[in-house]
Design an enzyme around this catalytic site. Structure first.
Site, PDB file in Angstrom:
ATOM      1  N   CYS A   1      -9.126 -33.356  11.616  1.00 35.83           N
ATOM      2  CA  CYS A   1      -7.838 -33.900  11.185  1.00 35.83           C
ATOM      3  C   CYS A   1      -7.350 -34.896  12.224  1.00 35.83           C
ATOM      4  O   CYS A   1      -7.751 -34.851  13.385  1.00 35.83           O
ATOM      5  CB  CYS A   1      -6.806 -32.790  11.075  1.00 35.83           C
ATOM      6  SG  CYS A   1      -7.343 -31.514   9.958  1.00 35.83           S
TER       7      CYS A   1
ATOM      8  N   TYR B   1     -17.431 -28.280   1.170  1.00 36.19           N
ATOM      9  CA  TYR B   1     -16.684 -27.636   2.264  1.00 36.19           C
ATOM     10  C   TYR B   1     -16.401 -26.171   1.935  1.00 36.19           C
ATOM     11  O   TYR B   1     -15.749 -25.856   0.940  1.00 36.19           O
ATOM     12  CB  TYR B   1     -15.375 -28.410   2.461  1.00 36.19           C
ATOM     13  CG  TYR B   1     -14.494 -27.934   3.587  1.00 36.19           C
ATOM     14  CD1 TYR B   1     -15.015 -27.586   4.821  1.00 36.19           C
ATOM     15  CD2 TYR B   1     -13.116 -27.867   3.419  1.00 36.19           C
ATOM     16  CE1 TYR B   1     -14.188 -27.179   5.867  1.00 36.19           C
ATOM     17  CE2 TYR B   1     -12.271 -27.466   4.455  1.00 36.19           C
ATOM     18  CZ  TYR B   1     -12.827 -27.123   5.674  1.00 36.19           C
ATOM     19  OH  TYR B   1     -12.016 -26.725   6.703  1.00 36.19           O
TER      20      TYR B   1
ATOM     21  N   HIS C   1     -13.398 -22.589   7.404  1.00 42.67           N
ATOM     22  CA  HIS C   1     -12.025 -22.430   7.896  1.00 42.67           C
ATOM     23  C   HIS C   1     -11.096 -21.627   6.998  1.00 42.67           C
ATOM     24  O   HIS C   1      -9.880 -21.712   7.140  1.00 42.67           O
ATOM     25  CB  HIS C   1     -11.382 -23.821   8.148  1.00 42.67           C
ATOM     26  CG  HIS C   1     -12.031 -24.566   9.257  1.00 42.67           C
ATOM     27  ND1 HIS C   1     -12.578 -25.802   9.095  1.00 42.67           N
ATOM     28  CD2 HIS C   1     -12.214 -24.251  10.542  1.00 42.67           C
ATOM     29  CE1 HIS C   1     -13.082 -26.219  10.245  1.00 42.67           C
ATOM     30  NE2 HIS C   1     -12.875 -25.283  11.141  1.00 42.67           N
TER      31      HIS C   1
ATOM     32  N   ASP D   1     -12.083 -21.387  15.423  1.00 46.32           N
ATOM     33  CA  ASP D   1     -13.036 -22.487  15.615  1.00 46.32           C
ATOM     34  C   ASP D   1     -12.617 -23.366  16.798  1.00 46.32           C
ATOM     35  O   ASP D   1     -13.452 -23.775  17.599  1.00 46.32           O
ATOM     36  CB  ASP D   1     -13.071 -23.312  14.314  1.00 46.32           C
ATOM     37  CG  ASP D   1     -14.109 -24.404  14.336  1.00 46.32           C
ATOM     38  OD1 ASP D   1     -15.087 -24.289  15.094  1.00 46.32           O
ATOM     39  OD2 ASP D   1     -13.950 -25.379  13.573  1.00 46.32           O
TER      40      ASP D   1
END
Ligand code: ADP
Ligand code: SF4
Length: 696
Positions: free
Chosen positions: A41, A180, A183, A276
């Site tokens: 991000c 994806y 997360h 993470d």
């Protein structure tokens, strides 16, 4: 005065790093090397697209073989407003992404995109669509919004959204297209999870069923664009929650085994984001290795993994040991977009190593362009035209005297030195580093010293920068020095009064009360008896001091007007770990209270809700509320030169203007260096990305 000097000998790439520069085939495409900027991000995304594209392009210029986007929304029924991610809802979003691809391709990099349908993790605050996910659940934000369970048509639609996004991505020029499942953010991971998935149809129950959507989307996307684009998948092999989640010895591993040959690349990590991207206070570089190392054993496809790797030796051993094929990096590529180039050119000492502070993450949470403690140019590439490695030449043959070698003074000296000014950096202390010298010795903050190390080395290589330690300068000496420009970077000091956000007036304190400021504690002052820390600053200092004093054997209570400890560190993904660590160490925590009075053997506390007061045993009181600039030198010098025209320019930088983060101090020093000799502007000091009005 002690002068510091060293010699600089330029070198070439060490052959032991050759392996990092081997190409790797990923499905139909090949990367030029093993440096892989994984998706991250950036707070620019669809709102500041030129900024985003320029930043990614600079990563490619710096040698990253693959440069990926952030999470990219693929449909208006799953959008993250006000968080700024990529947006790929329809073909009108293609030009933005194409611009990014062009910038990456111009430097020989491959462009990767991470399309995402977040489902449970979206509140759809902008589109007002009802979120949908695997089973009916409240969305993960604490908002009065629930997601509905997807029916079979919804599942077909979400598969289609992924395919349409992949086709758009191919049109935009992407080389690598993700599926994806990382997360705990994507609908695919929610289908996989026993926590969320309570379906009784073909998509629920057994792992074979829960993995079905993942398998289908991988196949769909490959069929749609796999001829020219590589299909990568990001998958969290372990959620670090034991049997409540996926584990690398259980279902996390089973998923990789079941889908082993489906994607062209496995991008593997642990979940969720705060696991993470752990800060250096809680995890060292490489902490994910033991979780992901099985992946290469169960797939023939290339594997990329992350772990805040900044050392090329560690990277080489990961490749040689067969743990990874590609070295993934988000934060190391933010702190130093030119890390691969520096390894390639044998300039390892020039690498600006990430310190693991997660200030970058805070920018994403605040929906503003990415910033970085180590790299002050991050987020400013387009709007200010700041390049991480290049800077304009000095506007004139002039000299600058900088007083104070903390983060702001060091960065100003480094950048001014790079420009070619004659720089003198003087500090009263016996070492460079300012606040970081002391803070870097606090529990868990050792890696922060990299801010000093990088700059100290850089200026030691510059013949035009002289450093003088143990040099306390008076205002008269400053002016006698004869520099063309004087910069005051003398930092700030913690107050002892308790004044801050909650309290406007000093705490009523008895003369015989034992009050120690954070500065005094860091300088070695001894606490005695029960210690009360009053934290109204809310970043790391209160909790780090609590940890230090508790480890030294003191009974410690941390009082804060906030609802939790170090509350700002939610923004650096640390709050939970900080509070958990303190509680496990036996630090007592009193939230929602401020301190009304400080006596010899106790403090009185006031409840922020009821106003009720009570007393707490205390022999040492430590207020952590605010700092005041150490600006006496500046004010004296300003006094002397007032009204004179034959005198040098005089400026303050860093904490001496207004105390803040280390990132802000570095930025302030860098900004001074960039702007010296430039015409002053009284308008907005950066380019803006203005919204376009629609035709109707
Ligand atoms: P910042 O975060 O803004 O860079 P710091 O507090 O980290 O500020 O650093 C300030 C530095 O200034 C300290 O190393 C301190 O020793 C130095 N300093 C303060 N006053 C003087 C002075 N009069 N002469 C020389 N050095 C000074
Ligand atoms: Fe690393 Fe901190 Fe920069 Fe983030 S802000 S990249 S954690 S140095």
């Amino acid at each position: 005065m002690t002068r510091v000097e060293t010699d600089f000998v330029p070198s070439k790439r060490d052959p032991r790093y050759d392996i990092l520069f081997e190409p790797v085939q990923i499905g139909p495409v090949a990367t030029k090397n093993r440096f892989y900027q994984v998706p991250h991000c950036n707070g620019m995304g669809h709102q500041f697209p030129s900024s985003m594209a320029e930043m990614r392009g600079i990563k490619a210029e710096g040698g990253w073989g693959v440069v990926c986007t952030e999470q990219v929304e693929i449909h208006h029924s799953s959008e993250l407003t006000p968080v700024i991610e990529g947006r790929f809802w329809d073909d009108r979003d293609i030009p933005v992404m194409a611009k990014m691809c062009d910038k990456i391709h111009a430097h020989g990099g491959l462009a990767g995109i991470e399309p995402c349908y977040d489902g449970l993790h979206t509140a759809n605050r902008y589109s007002r669509e009802i979120p949908m996910t695997v089973s009916a659940r409240p969305v993960s934000y604490r908002e009065p919004i629930q997601a509905r369970a997807m029916d079979l048509q919804d599942i077909r639609d979400v598969r289609r959204y992924h395919v349409e996004a992949a086709i758009r991505a191919k049109k935009a020029g992407f080389d690598i297209i993700y599926v994806y499942a990382g997360h705990d953010l994507s609908v695919i991971s929610h289908f996989l999870s026993r926590r969320y998935n309570d379906r009784s149809d073909a998509y629920g129950g057994s792992l074979e069923n829960r993995v079905r959507l993942y398998r289908e989307i991988l196949s769909d996307v490959k069929d749609a664009v796999g001829d020219r684009c590589a299909i990568a998948t990001r998958f969290a092999v372990d959620e670090l929650m034991g049997s409540a989640g996926l584990t690398s010895e259980g279902e996390g591993r089973d998923v990789v085994e079941m889908l082993a040959e489906y994607p062209d690349l496995w991008d593997v990590n642990v979940s969720d984001w705060d696991n993470d991207s752990m800060t250096s206070r809680f995890a060292q570089s490489g902490f994910q290795d033991s979780y992901v190392s099985f992946v290469k054993k169960v797939t023939s496809k290339p594997v990329v993994g992350v772990g805040r790797y900044t050392s090329p030796d560690a990277m080489v051993s990961l490749i040689k040991s067969g743990a990874l094929d590609l070295i993934g990096a988000a934060r190391p590529s933010i702190a130093d977009p030119f890390l691969p180039k520096k390894v390639e050119e044998g300039r390892l000492e020039d690498i600006r190593e990430c310190i693991g502070c997660n200030i970058c993450v805070s920018a994403d949470f605040h929906s503003v362009p990415l910033r970085c403690t180590q790299n002050p140019t991050m987020g400013e590439e387009w709007r200010k035209g700041w390049h991480p490695e290049r800077i304009a030449k000095a506007h004139a043959e002039e000299s600058v005297l900088i007083v104070g070698g903390g983060p702001s003074g060091l960065e100003a000296a480094r950048a001014l030195g790079q420009r070619g000014y004659h720089v003198t950096l003087a500090d009263a202390a016996s070492e460079l580093g300012g606040r970081l010298n002391r803070e870097g010795r606090l529990p868990g903050l050792g890696e922060w010293r990299r801010v000093i190390d990088y700059r100290k080395y850089q200026i030691s290589q510059m013949a035009n920068v002289d450093t003088y330690l143990e040099s306390t300068l008076s205002a008269d000496q400053l002016l006698e020095f004869g520099a063309d420009h004087i910069v005051i970077a003398t930092g700030a000091k913690w107050v002892s009064t308790g004044v801050g956000r909650a309290l406007y007036a000093p705490i009523e304190t008895d003369a015989n009360a034992h009050v120690l400021t954070p500065d005094q504690l860091m300088d070695g002052a001894e606490a005695s008896g029960p210690v009360v820390i009053y934290d109204d600053e809310h970043y790391y200092m209160g909790s780090v001091l609590a940890e230090k004093l508790r480890a030294e054997g003191h009974a410690v209570t941390l009082v804060t007007p906030a609802a939790d400890v170090s509350t700002w560190t939610h923004n650096t993904l640390e709050q939970h770990r900080i509070q958990s660590r303190l509680m496990k160490m036996g630090v007592q925590i009193v939230p929602n209270h401020s301190v009304a009075a400080c006596r010899k053997d106790h403090v009185s506390l006031t409840c922020g809700y009821t106003g009720q007061t009570y007393t707490l045993a205390c022999e040492t009181f430590v207020p952590v509320t605010m700092r005041l600039p150490d600006e006496a030198l500046y004010l004296q010098a300003a006094d002397i030169i007032a009204g004179r025209s034959d005198v040098p320019s005089l400026r303050k930088i860093g904490d001496c203007i207004a105390p803040g983060t280390i990132a802000a101090a570095v930025y302030s020093g860098h900004r001074y260096a960039r702007e010296l000799g430039e015409p002053a502007s009284d308008g907005v000091p950066f380019r803006r990305e203005l919204p376009a009005l629609s035709a109707d």
